[in-house]
Design a protein around this motif. Structure first.
Motif, short mmCIF file in Angstrom:
data_model
loop_
_atom_site.label_atom_id
_atom_site.label_comp_id
_atom_site.label_asym_id
_atom_site.label_seq_id
_atom_site.Cartn_x
_atom_site.Cartn_y
_atom_site.Cartn_z
N CYS A 67 0.86 -1.18 0.00
CA CYS A 67 0.00 0.00 0.00
C CYS A 67 0.89 1.23 0.00
CB CYS A 67 -0.91 0.03 1.23
SG CYS A 67 -2.23 -1.20 1.18
N ALA A 68 0.38 2.31 -0.58
CA ALA A 68 1.16 3.54 -0.65
C ALA A 68 0.25 4.75 -0.56
CB ALA A 68 1.96 3.58 -1.95
N VAL A 69 0.76 5.80 0.03
CA VAL A 69 0.12 7.11 0.02
C VAL A 69 1.04 8.00 -0.81
CG1 VAL A 69 -0.72 9.07 1.36
CG2 VAL A 69 -0.83 6.77 2.33
N LEU A 70 0.49 8.58 -1.86
CA LEU A 70 1.29 9.40 -2.77
C LEU A 70 0.70 10.79 -2.85
CD1 LEU A 70 1.59 6.73 -5.61
CD2 LEU A 70 3.19 7.15 -3.71
N HIS A 71 1.46 11.78 -2.45
CA HIS A 71 1.04 13.17 -2.58
C HIS A 71 1.70 13.77 -3.81
CE1 HIS A 71 -0.24 13.99 1.86
NE2 HIS A 71 -1.01 13.12 1.26
N HIS A 72 1.16 14.90 -4.26
CA HIS A 72 1.77 15.56 -5.42
C HIS A 72 1.99 17.04 -5.11
CE1 HIS A 72 -1.86 17.66 -6.92
NE2 HIS A 72 -2.51 16.64 -6.40
N ASP A 73 2.89 17.63 -5.88
CA ASP A 73 3.14 19.06 -5.71
C ASP A 73 1.99 19.83 -6.37
OD1 ASP A 73 3.75 18.52 -8.37
OD2 ASP A 73 5.78 19.29 -8.28
N ASP A 74 1.90 21.11 -6.06
CA ASP A 74 0.86 21.98 -6.61
C ASP A 74 -0.54 21.42 -6.34
OD1 ASP A 74 -0.14 24.27 -7.89
OD2 ASP A 74 -0.17 23.28 -9.85
N CYS A 75 -0.77 20.97 -5.11
CA CYS A 75 -2.04 20.34 -4.74
C CYS A 75 -3.04 21.39 -4.25
CB CYS A 75 -1.80 19.30 -3.65
SG CYS A 75 -3.30 18.45 -3.10
N LEU A 76 -4.20 21.43 -4.88
CA LEU A 76 -5.23 22.39 -4.48
C LEU A 76 -5.76 22.09 -3.09
CD1 LEU A 76 -7.17 22.62 -7.87
CD2 LEU A 76 -5.44 24.19 -6.96
N ALA A 77 -5.88 20.82 -2.73
CA ALA A 77 -6.35 20.45 -1.39
C ALA A 77 -5.38 20.94 -0.32
CB ALA A 77 -6.55 18.94 -1.29
N MET A 93 -3.16 4.73 7.40
CA MET A 93 -3.30 3.57 6.52
C MET A 93 -2.74 2.32 7.20
SD MET A 93 -1.79 3.12 2.65
CE MET A 93 -3.02 4.14 1.82
N ALA A 94 -1.56 2.43 7.79
CA ALA A 94 -0.92 1.29 8.46
C ALA A 94 -1.77 0.79 9.62
CB ALA A 94 0.47 1.67 8.93
N ASP A 99 -5.28 -3.29 11.98
CA ASP A 99 -6.53 -3.65 12.66
C ASP A 99 -7.25 -4.79 11.96
OD1 ASP A 99 -6.04 -1.69 14.53
OD2 ASP A 99 -7.49 -0.25 13.69
N ARG A 100 -6.95 -5.00 10.69
CA ARG A 100 -7.57 -6.07 9.91
C ARG A 100 -6.59 -7.22 9.65
NH1 ARG A 100 -9.68 -1.94 10.26
NH2 ARG A 100 -11.86 -1.49 9.99
N ASN A 101 -5.50 -7.22 10.39
CA ASN A 101 -4.47 -8.27 10.27
C ASN A 101 -3.91 -8.39 8.86
OD1 ASN A 101 -4.47 -9.08 13.01
ND2 ASN A 101 -6.39 -10.17 12.64
N ILE A 102 -3.78 -7.26 8.18
CA ILE A 102 -3.18 -7.23 6.85
C ILE A 102 -1.76 -6.70 7.03
CG2 ILE A 102 -3.27 -6.22 4.54
CD1 ILE A 102 -6.34 -5.98 4.98
N ARG A 103 -0.80 -7.52 6.68
CA ARG A 103 0.60 -7.15 6.85
C ARG A 103 1.23 -6.94 5.48
NH1 ARG A 103 -0.61 -8.32 11.47
NH2 ARG A 103 -0.34 -9.91 12.97
N CYS A 104 1.58 -5.69 5.23
CA CYS A 104 2.24 -5.33 3.98
C CYS A 104 2.96 -4.01 4.19
CB CYS A 104 1.24 -5.24 2.83
SG CYS A 104 0.12 -3.84 2.92
N PRO A 105 3.95 -3.73 3.35
CA PRO A 105 4.61 -2.43 3.46
C PRO A 105 3.65 -1.29 3.14
CG PRO A 105 5.84 -3.91 2.00
CD PRO A 105 4.54 -4.57 2.32
N VAL A 106 3.77 -0.20 3.87
CA VAL A 106 3.04 1.03 3.57
C VAL A 106 4.09 2.08 3.23
CG1 VAL A 106 1.52 2.84 4.46
CG2 VAL A 106 1.10 0.44 5.08
N LEU A 107 4.13 2.47 1.98
CA LEU A 107 5.14 3.40 1.48
C LEU A 107 4.55 4.77 1.22
CD1 LEU A 107 6.89 1.03 -1.09
CD2 LEU A 107 7.43 1.36 1.33
#
Length: 138
Positions: A67-77, A93-94, A99-107
């Protein structure tokens, strides 16, 4: 089947296909395999119901390998003050996955909006050097 999930902003300037390619390359570098890569959207790339519902649905039949969270530059939000900081989103996210016993990298990573180039937080930014070199004439 194995899947990867990437949370991004709803910004229409983001090219999902280019992001999928770069996420696929990251999976290869990590020696992970995913049959599908899902690009999920919410304002500012915040972790929201889209992510939660997708995890709940997919985790019944699929193995989530990244899983990954990706932000971008010039973001209106971000300019409007409604984007959650990148590290806080990754932690949210992690926690949700744990909490759901899902084990994976969060990048995490940052997307340059002008060319949709993805820079991962855990990798150094590549740079080019110019050398004064030319091929000798024969």
């Amino acid at each position: 089947m194995a899947v990867a999930l990437a949370q991004v902003c709803v910004d229409p300037r983001l090219n999902h296909e280019l992001l999928r390619i770069q996420i696929g390359q990251k999976l290869q570098r990590l020696r992970l395999a995913a049959d599908r890569i899902y690009i999920l959207n919410d304002l500012g790339g915040n972790v929201g119901m889209n992510f939660r519902n997708t995890v709940n649905q997919l985790s019944r039949q699929e193995s989530i390998v990244l899983c990954a969270v990706l932000h971008h530059d010039d973001c209106l939000a971000e300019q409007q003050g409604i984007r959650t900081p990148l590290d806080a989103s990754a932690q949210e996210m992690a926690t949700y996955l744990a909490d759901r016993n899902i084990r994976c990298p969060v990048l995490t990573g940052t997307i340059h909006i002008d060319n949709n180039r993805l820079l991962w937080a855990d990798e150094p930014e590549p740079h080019s050097e110019i050398f004064a070199f030319r091929m000798p004439r024969l």
